[in-house]
Design a protein around this motif. Structure first.
Motif, PDB file in Angstrom:
ATOM      1  N   ARG A  53       0.816  -1.208   0.000  1.00 46.62           N
ATOM      2  CA  ARG A  53       0.000   0.000   0.000  1.00 46.62           C
ATOM      3  C   ARG A  53       0.853   1.264   0.000  1.00 46.62           C
ATOM      4  NH1 ARG A  53      -4.076  -3.068   2.668  1.00 46.62           N
ATOM      5  NH2 ARG A  53      -3.044  -2.904   4.698  1.00 46.62           N
ATOM      6  N   SER A  54       1.987   1.215   0.693  1.00 49.47           N
ATOM      7  CA  SER A  54       2.872   2.384   0.702  1.00 49.47           C
ATOM      8  C   SER A  54       3.993   2.269  -0.325  1.00 49.47           C
ATOM      9  CB  SER A  54       3.474   2.583   2.100  1.00 49.47           C
ATOM     10  OG  SER A  54       4.183   1.434   2.520  1.00 49.47           O
ATOM     11  N   ARG A  55       4.029   1.163  -1.055  1.00 55.75           N
ATOM     12  CA  ARG A  55       5.054   0.943  -2.081  1.00 55.75           C
ATOM     13  C   ARG A  55       4.399   0.289  -3.303  1.00 55.75           C
ATOM     14  NH1 ARG A  55       6.403  -0.630   2.868  1.00 55.75           N
ATOM     15  NH2 ARG A  55       8.168   0.363   3.928  1.00 55.75           N
ATOM     16  N   PRO A  56       3.431   0.948  -3.916  1.00 54.86           N
ATOM     17  CA  PRO A  56       2.668   0.313  -4.998  1.00 54.86           C
ATOM     18  C   PRO A  56       3.502  -0.026  -6.222  1.00 54.86           C
ATOM     19  CG  PRO A  56       2.176   2.661  -4.863  1.00 54.86           C
ATOM     20  CD  PRO A  56       2.983   2.325  -3.646  1.00 54.86           C
ATOM     21  N   GLY A  57       4.695   0.554  -6.322  1.00 51.74           N
ATOM     22  CA  GLY A  57       5.528   0.271  -7.478  1.00 51.74           C
ATOM     23  C   GLY A  57       6.469  -0.898  -7.310  1.00 51.74           C
ATOM     24  N   MET A  58       6.440  -1.562  -6.158  1.00 52.88           N
ATOM     25  CA  MET A  58       7.355  -2.666  -5.913  1.00 52.88           C
ATOM     26  C   MET A  58       7.018  -3.857  -6.811  1.00 52.88           C
ATOM     27  SD  MET A  58       8.561  -4.170  -2.224  1.00 52.88           S
ATOM     28  CE  MET A  58       7.270  -5.351  -1.858  1.00 52.88           C
ATOM     29  N   THR A  59       8.067  -4.488  -7.353  1.00 54.79           N
ATOM     30  CA  THR A  59       7.885  -5.662  -8.206  1.00 54.79           C
ATOM     31  C   THR A  59       8.021  -6.926  -7.374  1.00 54.79           C
ATOM     32  OG1 THR A  59       8.782  -4.500 -10.132  1.00 54.79           O
ATOM     33  CG2 THR A  59       8.747  -6.911 -10.216  1.00 54.79           C
ATOM     34  N   VAL A  60       6.984  -7.740  -7.389  1.00 53.57           N
ATOM     35  CA  VAL A  60       6.911  -8.959  -6.584  1.00 53.57           C
ATOM     36  C   VAL A  60       6.614 -10.142  -7.490  1.00 53.57           C
ATOM     37  CG1 VAL A  60       5.630 -10.169  -4.770  1.00 53.57           C
ATOM     38  CG2 VAL A  60       6.133  -7.725  -4.527  1.00 53.57           C
ATOM     39  N   LEU A  61       7.348 -11.235  -7.292  1.00 60.77           N
ATOM     40  CA  LEU A  61       7.075 -12.497  -7.969  1.00 60.77           C
ATOM     41  C   LEU A  61       6.717 -13.517  -6.898  1.00 60.77           C
ATOM     42  CD1 LEU A  61       8.922 -10.860  -9.955  1.00 60.77           C
ATOM     43  CD2 LEU A  61       9.773 -13.045 -10.777  1.00 60.77           C
ATOM     44  N   LEU A  62       5.483 -13.975  -6.907  1.00 63.71           N
ATOM     45  CA  LEU A  62       5.041 -14.936  -5.901  1.00 63.71           C
ATOM     46  C   LEU A  62       5.410 -16.349  -6.331  1.00 63.71           C
ATOM     47  CD1 LEU A  62       1.548 -13.532  -4.863  1.00 63.71           C
ATOM     48  CD2 LEU A  62       3.779 -13.167  -3.774  1.00 63.71           C
ATOM     49  N   ASP A  63       6.323 -16.962  -5.563  1.00 66.37           N
ATOM     50  CA  ASP A  63       6.740 -18.326  -5.857  1.00 66.37           C
ATOM     51  C   ASP A  63       5.532 -19.265  -5.792  1.00 66.37           C
ATOM     52  OD1 ASP A  63       9.332 -17.465  -6.084  1.00 66.37           O
ATOM     53  OD2 ASP A  63       9.942 -18.136  -4.091  1.00 66.37           O
ATOM     54  N   HIS A  64       5.505 -20.218  -6.733  1.00 64.15           N
ATOM     55  CA  HIS A  64       4.465 -21.244  -6.766  1.00 64.15           C
ATOM     56  C   HIS A  64       3.072 -20.614  -6.796  1.00 64.15           C
ATOM     57  CE1 HIS A  64       8.001 -23.509  -6.003  1.00 64.15           C
ATOM     58  NE2 HIS A  64       8.098 -23.145  -4.744  1.00 64.15           N
ATOM     59  N   ALA A  65       2.994 -19.492  -7.544  1.00 68.36           N
ATOM     60  CA  ALA A  65       1.735 -18.765  -7.759  1.00 68.36           C
ATOM     61  C   ALA A  65       1.105 -18.274  -6.463  1.00 68.36           C
ATOM     62  CB  ALA A  65       0.748 -19.610  -8.556  1.00 68.36           C
ATOM     63  N   GLY A  66       1.905 -18.144  -5.413  1.00 69.65           N
ATOM     64  CA  GLY A  66       1.363 -17.678  -4.141  1.00 69.65           C
ATOM     65  C   GLY A  66       0.500 -18.705  -3.441  1.00 69.65           C
ATOM     66  N   ARG A  67       0.614 -19.954  -3.866  1.00 68.05           N
ATOM     67  CA  ARG A  67      -0.180 -21.051  -3.305  1.00 68.05           C
ATOM     68  C   ARG A  67      -1.672 -20.684  -3.210  1.00 68.05           C
ATOM     69  NH1 ARG A  67       4.518 -21.874   0.263  1.00 68.05           N
ATOM     70  NH2 ARG A  67       5.544 -23.781  -0.367  1.00 68.05           N
ATOM     71  N   PRO A  68      -2.312 -20.511  -4.357  1.00 65.67           N
ATOM     72  CA  PRO A  68      -3.741 -20.150  -4.346  1.00 65.67           C
ATOM     73  C   PRO A  68      -4.578 -21.196  -3.630  1.00 65.67           C
ATOM     74  CG  PRO A  68      -3.031 -20.871  -6.531  1.00 65.67           C
ATOM     75  CD  PRO A  68      -1.801 -20.717  -5.717  1.00 65.67           C
ATOM     76  N   ASN A  69      -5.569 -20.733  -2.917  1.00 64.57           N
ATOM     77  CA  ASN A  69      -6.427 -21.610  -2.123  1.00 64.57           C
ATOM     78  C   ASN A  69      -7.655 -21.992  -2.947  1.00 64.57           C
ATOM     79  OD1 ASN A  69      -8.001 -22.896  -0.247  1.00 64.57           O
ATOM     80  ND2 ASN A  69      -7.834 -21.325   1.325  1.00 64.57           N
ATOM     81  N   ALA A  70      -7.659 -23.220  -3.448  1.00 61.82           N
ATOM     82  CA  ALA A  70      -8.778 -23.717  -4.252  1.00 61.82           C
ATOM     83  C   ALA A  70      -9.650 -24.673  -3.460  1.00 61.82           C
ATOM     84  CB  ALA A  70      -8.251 -24.393  -5.513  1.00 61.82           C
ATOM     85  N   ALA A  71      -9.571 -24.600  -2.143  1.00 62.82           N
ATOM     86  CA  ALA A  71     -10.323 -25.516  -1.273  1.00 62.82           C
ATOM     87  C   ALA A  71     -11.816 -25.471  -1.589  1.00 62.82           C
ATOM     88  CB  ALA A  71     -10.086 -25.167   0.190  1.00 62.82           C
ATOM     89  N   GLY A  72     -12.400 -26.665  -1.684  1.00 66.14           N
ATOM     90  CA  GLY A  72     -13.829 -26.773  -1.926  1.00 66.14           C
ATOM     91  C   GLY A  72     -14.215 -26.749  -3.385  1.00 66.14           C
TER      92      GLY A  72
END
Length: 288
Positions: free
Chosen positions: A163-182
């Motif tokens: 929120r205070s650094r909106p320009g930061m470049t982030v790469l989420l390893d393993h797609a950020g482990r999305p929660n597909a439960a259910g």
């Protein structure tokens, strides 16, 4: 078409020159049973037709000692970009980052705030720990990509940082482990989706990410990937083989991911398989 693998590892057989000191004291399974040095990595990239790769520090073998990866980058500057690891909580964190990036040639940094297949301690209270603020300020100012290994439940803490650094470049390893439960309608995917408004957040699609989704009862892997593309856009997805941490030939790992992305249109697929990573890491397409 450029293939750019965003997630590979390598370790040396020379433990005298490059002694092991894994994070948390736990050696990764792959480093014990299927270790690959940088020469083996380059051969595997060649066999798979992969032009470029991100060499991610093997922190479950070397911890924060990035010397072997740095030496590998020096030998193969036309093939590899480096992602180092430093202790984000240390008083010297920014100084350490400056050294590895400005003097030893790394192009990114990685922090693990959750376990993968190897148990590691969570640094402090996670990515929003106040002691990490100087690191976040430095990487944002210097436009250094940050790879983060986390679960989607950690997204609110990352959003607090962004929120205070909106320009930061982030790469989420393993797609950020999305929660597909259910399964459908995948209401828990919104955990990760809350980060989509930050344009610097990217997702790495890897074999561990696909395996987690495949093992989730009721989840359809292709449908989840489609929804992630809808949330983030194809221009913010990449692929990574996770070789050799993921078992199998790098070519087979790449093929498995490419098959899962076969529904993407040509330009979007080319971006995910190489163009996006080349843009983020500042690599000229076709430059060797």
């Amino acid at each position: 078409m450029l293939y750019f693998d965003t997630h590979t590892h390598a370790i040396s057989g020379d433990t005298g020159a490059y002694p092991s000191k894994p994070l948390g004291g736990n050696h990764s399974e792959w480093s014990q049973h299927r270790p690959v040095d940088v020469d083996g990595l380059i051969r595997s990239l060649d066999s798979a037709g992969v032009e470029r790769a991100a060499l991610v520090q093997a922190s479950t073998f070397y911890g924060f000692d990035n010397r072997y990866a740095a030496d590998a980058l020096k030998r193969h500057p036309d093939r590899l970009v480096g992602v180092c690891s430093v202790d984000f909580l240390a008083d010297t964190a920014v100084e350490d980052l400056r050294y590895w990036i400005e003097e030893r040639g790394f192009g990114g940094v990685r922090i693990r705030v959750s376990d993968g297949t190897t148990k590691v301690p969570t640094p402090g209270s996670g990515v929003s720990d106040v002691r990490m603020q100087s690191v976040w300020d430095y990487v944002t100012a210097q436009q250094i990509p940050v790879c983060i290994q986390m679960h989607s439940k950690d997204a609110p803490k990352l959003a607090e940082v962004l929120r205070s650094r909106p320009g930061m470049t982030v790469l989420l390893d393993h797609a950020g482990r999305p929660n597909a439960a259910g399964g459908a309608p995948y209401e828990h995917l919104d955990e990760l989706g809350r980060l989509a408004r930050f344009e610097g957040v990217h997702l790495k699609v890897t074999p561990p990410a696909l395996r987690r989704l495949q093992d989730e009862p009721g989840a359809d892997v292709t449908e989840v990937l489609r929804r992630l593309v809808e949330m983030f856009g194809a221009e913010r997805l990449m692929w990574g083989s996770n070789f050799p941490a993921s078992a199998g030939a790098l070519a087979d790992l790449r093929d498995g991911i490419e098959e899962r992305l076969s529904w993407l249109e040509g330009a979007d697929r080319a971006a995910v398989l190489g163009g996006n990573a080349a843009r983020v890491y500042g690599v000229a397409v076709g430059a060797r």
